[in-house]
Design a protein around this motif. Structure first.
Motif, mmCIF file in Angstrom:
data_model
loop_
_atom_site.group_PDB
_atom_site.id
_atom_site.type_symbol
_atom_site.label_atom_id
_atom_site.label_comp_id
_atom_site.label_asym_id
_atom_site.label_seq_id
_atom_site.Cartn_x
_atom_site.Cartn_y
_atom_site.Cartn_z
ATOM 1 N N CYS A 34 49.103 33.935 44.780
ATOM 2 C CA CYS A 34 50.548 33.948 44.780
ATOM 3 C C CYS A 34 50.750 33.730 46.463
ATOM 4 C CB CYS A 34 50.951 35.226 44.434
ATOM 5 S SG CYS A 34 52.785 35.586 44.717
ATOM 6 N N CYS A 37 52.471 37.666 47.424
ATOM 7 C CA CYS A 37 51.569 38.840 47.349
ATOM 8 C C CYS A 37 50.028 38.644 47.330
ATOM 9 C CB CYS A 37 51.899 39.686 46.149
ATOM 10 S SG CYS A 37 51.430 39.175 44.654
ATOM 11 N N CYS A 73 53.297 34.685 38.700
ATOM 12 C CA CYS A 73 52.587 35.742 39.331
ATOM 13 C C CYS A 73 52.619 37.185 38.176
ATOM 14 C CB CYS A 73 53.445 36.189 40.651
ATOM 15 S SG CYS A 73 52.652 37.754 41.423
ATOM 16 N N ASN A 75 51.787 40.133 39.154
ATOM 17 C CA ASN A 75 51.965 41.459 40.178
ATOM 18 C C ASN A 75 53.577 41.949 39.582
ATOM 19 O OD1 ASN A 75 52.324 43.523 41.794
ATOM 20 N ND2 ASN A 75 51.696 42.233 43.731
HETATM 21 ZN ZN LIG Z 1 52.873 37.635 43.827
#
Ligand SMILES: [Zn+2]
Length: 77
Positions: A34, A37, A73, A75
């Motif tokens: 990503c 992050c 992503c 996260n």
């Molecule tokens: Zn991310």
């Protein structure tokens, strides 16, 4: 371009009338990082095609059709 070891040559075509070499490659990259992050993910959202123009190859123009994956992503934050 992605690392050449993560590319698969799918098709090439020489258009002599237009002096164009058209190469279609797809990314085989299974995991991406990503950009926000830096988490790794292997979950592919979709695939799309990019058209790249490169320097001439001999007397032919070179067009690269690159199929790449768009990743989710994972996260939550
Ligand atoms: Zn991310």
């Amino acid at each position: 371009l992605p690392d050449v070891s993560a590319l698969n040559l799918k098709h090439w075509e020489l258009d002599a009338e237009r002096h164009q070499l058209i190469v279609t490659v797809s990314s085989t990259q299974a995991v991406a990082c990503c950009p926000l992050c830096q988490s790794l993910t292997g979950r592919i959202h979709s695939r799309y095609e990019r058209t790249l123009q490169d320097l001439p190859l001999a007397q032919f123009g070179l067009t690269i059709l690159l199929e790449v994956g768009k990743f989710f992503c994972l996260n939550e934050t």
